[in-house]
Design a protein around this motif. Structure first.
Motif: not given
Lengths: 716, 134
Positions: A626-629, A657-660, A666-667
């Motif tokens: 509900a907050m992000g990817p 940067m790696a996606t992870s 971001m989290r």
């Protein structure tokens, strides 16, 4: 063959002195114990009226008094309270027929409140009561009948020939308890369904007899499982009868003012609706393409907010399916008339396969939750799920969110045919969803598991199938145990709060602030957001105190609404409500007074949560979906947006940067933002940083009752 | 066939005999606010008469209790026993021929009874018939 009234064995009865509504109040409530099959009336004190106002306020007050800190949803003393409010039942102002239902929820363990149409509430009010409390547990399938014209409460045993599924049950009871053909519209039935026997997500169906369709329609008190409480009490239905509704059945202080304000809104709807929301043609399904356009329409368990196939279930599709030019209000005089239905719909699955039925809805939430969210783009599939949810008495929002979760688990390989008993849960398979519903109604198979909701399932899959604990937590969309309703909240921090900083769980009726936050950027700072998350939940709570519907507030607007400095509050309509309240009750009220009325009840509900061992900061967090990817494909689908945010808002250069790592960065940022939001909102609401209303605040707003203070004092 | 009150604006002189007759007959008082026919002054001695044309029937479709129906002569009638006074019919009436007065229980309208026709000194009113629109 449907039973007639003589087929219902009478178990006991109670006669009461009919009273008269005065200025919107009866000043008494009805208490029914289905265990002892007794009824009594309780007087409403002046203090209760002033402090709790009515509707949800009365409901929560009665529920508090009737239960204990240890009460669970299935304790005999748990109550279902149906309460109306002083403005409820007037026939002039659109949206004035709502009942507010409260109970300790089987899903959350705290009070749930649900706002529902249908004729039962207003009829109950004109039968002489401001609220109905139902307590106890019956030892046999019981029908409670309240005849407001006779002044009579009766307890019947349900005959074995009585159908169980809602669309047949409401009809059978209406015909059995109406005196004659002319009386059919005077009867309203509150019932649950077979699904509610096996699941905590059972709804209450409130019926209204539709004269044009010559049959019953049902509106749902949908959220939080109140239907499951009804069935746990072995109540098959509550039947209300009242004949003789008039323009001034409320005994308004100024009936001419009620007419004038109501007519003003009737005319506004007739003139503006076709140019604005088209509620009269499409109902809330008018939102479909708007949400898809703004990346807010949930698809694939809220992973994404937009899909090229969105137009396949857009508003114009529903407009063609809905029967048009019918006065589809859920109470008399609602010209907004959004309670649409699809008639002569031929079912393709289940026990009624091949039959043509009337499907109530879908409303936006159902079309999104059981449509796009499941990647179901076939309107027929959505309608079929909608019908069976209603007739089995199961909440379409919880079903939509739960099945989205299950389908994502299927995609992730956590579920397979062996684990689902052969049900193929790939995206879009609406027949599979219907099969789960049929199984749930029969209390068997994987459908029975589905009916337990995402909170349970996330833990179950971790425990039984070794699914990743964090991933399960992240994608199980619930707060406090209640499934989230159907808007993507990822890009609106304020809406994350609107969903999760709530008393009952993530339901949009408290606050819908996505547009003002995300689209129009009107509340950029934490303080702005906190103010919105103070004002809107309080303002919207007010509808629940009065027995009003929220929709005529802002799903139609005055043509010149934009001239005001805060058009999102629809100031002219707020003033209509203030004036309407005064016209009915004879008591003056200003805008601040409206908010203050709500604040008292809202804080009372918060303390009620505390009393039951919840209601703290720790209970107010969203799952990360509900907050992000959450997943890589989720991030990559909007990589440009997220990369830009990392650069501009977080101060990290995402290049290389790696996606992870990007997801993690971001989290971290978003979770910190949410913490700051909680800080600001709790402060604005007069709560401690742990989410407890302070004694000083309770005193300031007039909710400093001894028993309320006694609860908070343990936590501050 | 539809029976209706035909209004001839060109003949009306604004004497309001019709509104007095109508309101006295149905509300026992001479009060233009309680008359089903209305006389609107347009200035310069011109008048516009408003009464239900019995034809559009938007009120019939809008009524939530089916209190409004069409009788055998094609006239739109309100059943006061069924009416809940919501005034949705007043809102949908395109010519404001569905009327109410403040605090009154039910709306009211012209039912082509002809009482006003007999007393109009200028023959500006007639009871006429027209074909049903298909």
């Amino acid at each position: 063959m449907s039973p007639t009234k003589k087929d219902f064995p009478l178990l006991s009865e109670w006669r009461y002195e009919k009273g008269a509504v005065r200025r919107g109040y009866n000043m008494r409530t009805l208490h029914v114990d289905v265990g002892t099959r007794t009824a009594k009336q309780k007087t409403v004190s002046e203090d209760m009226k002033q402090r709790f106002i009515g509707g949800k306020g009365f409901g929560l007050k009665l529920l508090w008094d009737g239960t204990k800190p240890e009460t669970k949803w299935d304790s005999p003393e748990n109550e279902i309270v149906i309460a109306m409010g002083p403005v409820c039942g007037n026939t002039n102002y659109p949206g004035s027929g709502k009942s507010l239902v409260v109970s300790i929820s089987p899903m959350t363990g705290v009070p749930i409140d649900s706002n529902v149409g249908g004729y039962f509430g207003p009829y109950l009010k004109f039968s002489g009561f401001d609220a109905l409390e139902i307590q106890g547990k019956a030892d046999r399938e019981t029908i409670v009948f309240i005849d407001g014209n006779e002044g009579l409460v009766q307890f019947y045993e349900a005959p074995s020939s009585l159908p169980e599924d809602s669309h047949l049950l409401a009809e059978a009871l209406t015909r059995a308890f109406a005196k004659d053909e002319q009386d059919l519209q005077s009867v309203s039935v509150v019932s649950a369904g077979r699904g509610a026997d096996h699941s905590p997500m059972g709804v209450l169906n409130f019926s209204l007899f539709d004269k044009r369709r010559k049959g019953c329609r049902v509106k749902q008190a949908g959220r939080g499982g109140i239907g499951s409480v009804l069935r746990n009490k072995k109540i098959r239905a509550i039947v209300g009868r009242y004949r003789g509704v008039e323009q001034n059945s409320n005994d308004a202080a100024d009936p001419a003012a009620v007419q004038r304000i109501g007519l003003k809104l009737h005319r506004e709807i007739i003139v503006n609706d076709d140019k604005q929301c088209k509620m009269r043609k499409q109902g809330t399904a008018h939102l479909m393409e708007v949400m898809n356009d703004y990346d807010l329409l949930p698809t694939k368990n809220h992973k994404y907010g937009q899909d090229p196939r969105g137009p396949e279930i857009a508003s114009w599709v529903w407009e063609k399916l809905f029967s048009q030019d019918l006065p589809d209000g859920c109470w008399f005089g609602c010209t907004m008339a959004c309670a649409h239905a699809v008639d002569q719909f031929e079912l393709e699955t289940g026990p009624y396969k091949g039959q043509k039925v009337c499907v109530d809805g879908p409303e936006y939430e159902t079309a999104a939750g059981c449509g796009s969210n499941l990647y179901v783009w076939d309107p027929h599939g959505i309608l079929e799920i909608n019908f069976y949810c209603d007739t089995y008495g199961i909440d379409t929002i919880s079903v939509g969110t739960t099945c989205g979760f299950l389908m994502e688990c299927w995609e992730l390989g956590i579920l397979n045919a062996q684990r689902t008993g052969g049900i193929d849960l790939r995206w879009g398979n609406w027949q599979a969803v219907c099969e789960l519903m049929h199984q749930l109604a029969e209390g068997r198979g994987f459908g029975l598991l589905m009916g337990k909701g995402v909170k349970f399932l996330a833990e179950h899959f971790t425990r039984e199938f070794g699914a990743d604990r964090q991933l399960m937590k992240d994608i199980a969309l619930h707060g406090k145990g209640l499934e989230q309703s159907e808007y993507i909240s990822k890009e609106s921090l304020a809406q994350q709060g609107g969903y999760y900083l709530t008393n009952k769980g993530p339901q949009h009726d408290e606050a819908w602030v996505i547009f003002m936050d995300m689209v129009n950027n009107r509340i950029p700072t934490f303080e702005n957001k906190a103010e919105a998350l103070h004002y809107f939940p309080m303002f919207r709570t007010w509808f629940g105190l009065q027995g009003l519907c929220k929709l005529p507030w802002n799903d139609v607007e005055p043509a010149d609404n934009k001239k005001w400095s805060e058009p999102n509050k629809v100031p002219e309509h707020v003033d209509n409500y203030r004036e309407l309240y005064t016209a009915i009750t004879g008591e003056s009220l200003d805008w601040e007074g409206m908010i203050r009325q709500s604040e008292r009840v809202y804080n009372f509900q918060r303390v009620f949560n505390l009393r039951l061992g919840h209601g703290k900061r720790v209970d107010d967090y969203p799952p990360y979906r509900a907050m992000g990817p959450v997943t890589e494909d989720e991030y990559l689908s909007r990589a440009e947006r997220y990369d830009k945010q990392l650069k501009e808002k977080v101060g990290i250069d995402p290049a290389g940067m790696a996606t992870s790592d990007k997801i993690a960065a971001m989290r971290k940022h978003r979770e910190a933002q949410y913490e700051s939001l909680i800080d600001a909102v709790f402060k604005r609401r007069g709560w401690t940083q742990d989410g407890v209303p302070t004694p000083e605040h309770l005193k300031k707003i007039g909710m400093d009752l001894g028993e309320v203070l006694a609860v908070v004092e343990k936590h501050v | 066939m539809i029976k209706y009150l035909k209004t001839i604006d060109e003949k009306c002189v604004g004497c309001t005999t019709c509104t007095a007759v109508c309101s006295k007959l149905y509300f026992k008082e001479g009060n233009p606010a309680k008359s089903a026919i209305q006389v609107n002054g347009l200035g310069k001695g011109a008048f516009h008469l408003i009464a239900c044309d019995q034809e559009c029937r938007k009120c019939v479709a809008e009524c939530p209790t089916q209190a409004i129906s069409v009788n055998k002569t094609g006239v739109v009638m309100i059943d006061k026993k069924l009416c809940v006074g919501c005034l949705a019919c007043v809102a949908v009436c395109p010519i404001e021929a569905m009327r109410y007065y403040p605090g009154g229980k039910n709306p009211f309208k012209c039912i082509a009874c002809g009482a006003c026709v007999k007393t109009c000194p200028k023959q500006a009113l007639e009871i006429a018939t027209k074909e049903e629109r298909v």
